[in-house]
Design a protein around this motif. Structure first.
Motif, PDB file in Angstrom:
ATOM      1  N   ALA A  48      45.415  60.003  57.507  1.00 23.36           N
ATOM      2  CA  ALA A  48      44.994  61.397  57.669  1.00 23.36           C
ATOM      3  C   ALA A  48      45.782  62.093  58.770  1.00 23.36           C
ATOM      4  CB  ALA A  48      43.503  61.451  57.968  1.00 23.36           C
ATOM      5  N   ALA A  49      46.129  61.352  59.822  1.00 18.93           N
ATOM      6  CA  ALA A  49      46.823  61.943  60.966  1.00 18.93           C
ATOM      7  C   ALA A  49      48.312  62.125  60.719  1.00 18.93           C
ATOM      8  CB  ALA A  49      46.603  61.073  62.207  1.00 18.93           C
ATOM      9  N   HIS A  50      48.846  61.446  59.726  1.00 22.44           N
ATOM     10  CA  HIS A  50      50.291  61.511  59.483  1.00 22.44           C
ATOM     11  C   HIS A  50      50.638  62.781  58.710  1.00 22.44           C
ATOM     12  CE1 HIS A  50      54.308  60.397  58.132  1.00 22.44           C
ATOM     13  NE2 HIS A  50      54.300  59.433  59.043  1.00 22.44           N
ATOM     14  N   PRO A  51      51.712  63.482  59.084  1.00 19.75           N
ATOM     15  CA  PRO A  51      52.072  64.712  58.364  1.00 19.75           C
ATOM     16  C   PRO A  51      52.401  64.500  56.897  1.00 19.75           C
ATOM     17  CG  PRO A  51      53.799  64.077  59.932  1.00 19.75           C
ATOM     18  CD  PRO A  51      52.608  63.222  60.233  1.00 19.75           C
ATOM     19  N   GLY A  52      52.739  63.281  56.513  1.00 21.07           N
ATOM     20  CA  GLY A  52      53.031  63.012  55.106  1.00 21.07           C
ATOM     21  C   GLY A  52      51.816  62.627  54.289  1.00 21.07           C
ATOM     22  N   GLY A  53      50.654  62.574  54.920  1.00 24.62           N
ATOM     23  CA  GLY A  53      49.463  62.116  54.213  1.00 24.62           C
ATOM     24  C   GLY A  53      49.078  62.967  53.033  1.00 24.62           C
ATOM     25  N   ASP A  54      49.277  64.282  53.152  1.00 25.77           N
ATOM     26  CA  ASP A  54      48.894  65.171  52.060  1.00 25.77           C
ATOM     27  C   ASP A  54      49.796  65.028  50.840  1.00 25.77           C
ATOM     28  OD1 ASP A  54      46.711  66.206  53.301  1.00 25.77           O
ATOM     29  OD2 ASP A  54      47.631  68.106  53.879  1.00 25.77           O
ATOM     30  N   GLY A  55      50.915  64.324  50.994  1.00 28.93           N
ATOM     31  CA  GLY A  55      51.810  64.143  49.865  1.00 28.93           C
ATOM     32  C   GLY A  55      51.369  63.079  48.892  1.00 28.93           C
ATOM     33  N   VAL A  56      50.369  62.277  49.249  1.00 28.92           N
ATOM     34  CA  VAL A  56      49.843  61.251  48.345  1.00 28.92           C
ATOM     35  C   VAL A  56      48.947  61.914  47.308  1.00 28.92           C
ATOM     36  CG1 VAL A  56      48.401  59.180  48.178  1.00 28.92           C
ATOM     37  CG2 VAL A  56      49.994  59.451  50.094  1.00 28.92           C
ATOM     38  N   PHE A  57      49.136  61.539  46.054  1.00 31.27           N
ATOM     39  CA  PHE A  57      48.359  62.135  44.967  1.00 31.27           C
ATOM     40  C   PHE A  57      46.865  62.050  45.264  1.00 31.27           C
ATOM     41  CE2 PHE A  57      46.062  61.554  40.910  1.00 31.27           C
ATOM     42  CZ  PHE A  57      46.297  62.804  40.351  1.00 31.27           C
ATOM     43  N   GLY A  58      46.180  63.170  45.166  1.00 26.30           N
ATOM     44  CA  GLY A  58      44.733  63.233  45.347  1.00 26.30           C
ATOM     45  C   GLY A  58      44.285  63.431  46.769  1.00 26.30           C
ATOM     46  N   ALA A  59      45.170  63.218  47.761  1.00 33.92           N
ATOM     47  CA  ALA A  59      44.760  63.297  49.159  1.00 33.92           C
ATOM     48  C   ALA A  59      44.211  64.666  49.556  1.00 33.92           C
ATOM     49  CB  ALA A  59      45.914  62.889  50.070  1.00 33.92           C
ATOM     50  N   PRO A  60      44.785  65.782  49.076  1.00 36.04           N
ATOM     51  CA  PRO A  60      44.197  67.074  49.446  1.00 36.04           C
ATOM     52  C   PRO A  60      42.749  67.240  48.983  1.00 36.04           C
ATOM     53  CG  PRO A  60      46.435  67.391  48.653  1.00 36.04           C
ATOM     54  CD  PRO A  60      46.073  65.957  48.359  1.00 36.04           C
ATOM     55  N   THR A  61      42.326  66.429  48.028  1.00 42.85           N
ATOM     56  CA  THR A  61      40.939  66.493  47.562  1.00 42.85           C
ATOM     57  C   THR A  61      40.028  65.648  48.434  1.00 42.85           C
ATOM     58  OG1 THR A  61      41.621  66.905  45.278  1.00 42.85           O
ATOM     59  CG2 THR A  61      39.383  66.076  45.617  1.00 42.85           C
ATOM     60  N   HIS A  62      40.381  64.375  48.646  1.00 48.89           N
ATOM     61  CA  HIS A  62      39.466  63.503  49.418  1.00 48.89           C
ATOM     62  C   HIS A  62      39.738  63.523  50.914  1.00 48.89           C
ATOM     63  CE1 HIS A  62      42.647  60.498  49.780  1.00 48.89           C
ATOM     64  NE2 HIS A  62      42.779  60.438  48.455  1.00 48.89           N
ATOM     65  N   ARG A  63      40.910  64.040  51.327  1.00 46.83           N
ATOM     66  CA  ARG A  63      41.247  64.226  52.737  1.00 46.83           C
ATOM     67  C   ARG A  63      41.159  62.941  53.563  1.00 46.83           C
ATOM     68  NH1 ARG A  63      44.288  68.110  53.086  1.00 46.83           N
ATOM     69  NH2 ARG A  63      43.930  68.110  55.341  1.00 46.83           N
ATOM     70  N   TRP A  64      41.320  61.801  52.907  1.00 43.12           N
ATOM     71  CA  TRP A  64      41.307  60.497  53.588  1.00 43.12           C
ATOM     72  C   TRP A  64      39.979  60.207  54.295  1.00 43.12           C
ATOM     73  CZ3 TRP A  64      45.070  57.863  51.664  1.00 43.12           C
ATOM     74  CH2 TRP A  64      46.284  58.482  51.354  1.00 43.12           C
TER      75      TRP A  64
END
Length: 222
Positions: free
Chosen positions: A17-33
């Motif tokens: 979640a803290a990494h700037p590339g985290g949102d690039g993983v499929f589905g991450a913008p939905t579950h937000r880690w």
């Protein structure tokens, strides 16, 4: 082997979640880690009492020690909600889980397609008019849906996540494949199939979840 230690999961999710590339993983913008709080032991007992079945141990331990839903494969794990005194999973396709028959055995151990045996869809070239073709096509798809989309095919399946385009993955709760993760690809006319690891062995919940987490780590953290 059953894996029930989830003590590392929240820390790993926090790093992603803290990494700037985290949102690039499929589905991450939905579950937000983010994982929702775990169930308390009494809540799990109430849930299993309502379902009339004990959940497979790996998922059961996840609910008790990691979270009741949230960060996970694709758009995340369907979270559990208690509404009007009854527990249910929430999400796109979560209602495919028939809580009243979840204790009944899912009979399959190999991939199967409810559409097998259906005739081929009508070909427009075989009809003299558009109206006749449309009528035949409507009849075909009515037959298809009556054959494929019936609750009997998913008895004993607990739907856990949505991959998009109506593709979903589920945990077998009852029956000879209990504890295995299966794909429901009926929306793509491909039926149901067990999810397999790289060595061809069926995936249980823990390996399914951790494989996703390992792949996310590799993609984001290197």
């Amino acid at each position: 082997m059953t894996h029930t230690d989830w003590s590392d999961v929240r820390g790993r999710l926090a790093r992603l979640a803290a990494h700037p590339g985290g949102d690039g993983v499929f589905g991450a913008p939905t579950h937000r880690w983010t994982l929702e709080p775990p169930l308390r032991a009494g809540e799990l007992a109430e849930l299993e009492g309502q379902l009339r079945v004990e959940l497979p141990e790996e998922y059961r331990s996840f609910l008790l020690t990691a979270g009741r839903g949230g960060a996970g494969p694709a758009y995340g794990l369907f979270p559990l909600r208690r509404v009007d005194g009854r527990w249910a999973w929430e999400g796109d396709g979560a209602d495919l889980t028939d809580r009243d028959t979840l204790h009944q055995p899912f009979p399959h151990t190999e991939a199967f397609n409810p559409a097998d045996g259906l005739p081929e869809p009508p070909d427009e070239e075989d009809y003299d008019t558009v109206e006749a073709f449309n009528e035949a096509e409507d009849a075909y798809w009515e037959l298809h849906d009556r054959t494929v989309y019936v609750p009997e095919h998913s008895i004993g399946l607990l739907y856990l996540c949505h991959l998009g385009c109506a593709a979903r993955e589920a945990l077998v709760v009852s029956g000879p494949a209990r504890g295995q993760m299966w794909a429901d690809d009926t929306a793509d006319s491909a039926g149901f199939r067990p999810l397999l690891d790289s060595d061809g062995t069926p995936l249980g919940f823990a390996r399914w979840y951790r494989r996703w987490l390992d792949e996310a780590d590799a993609a984001v953290l290197g």
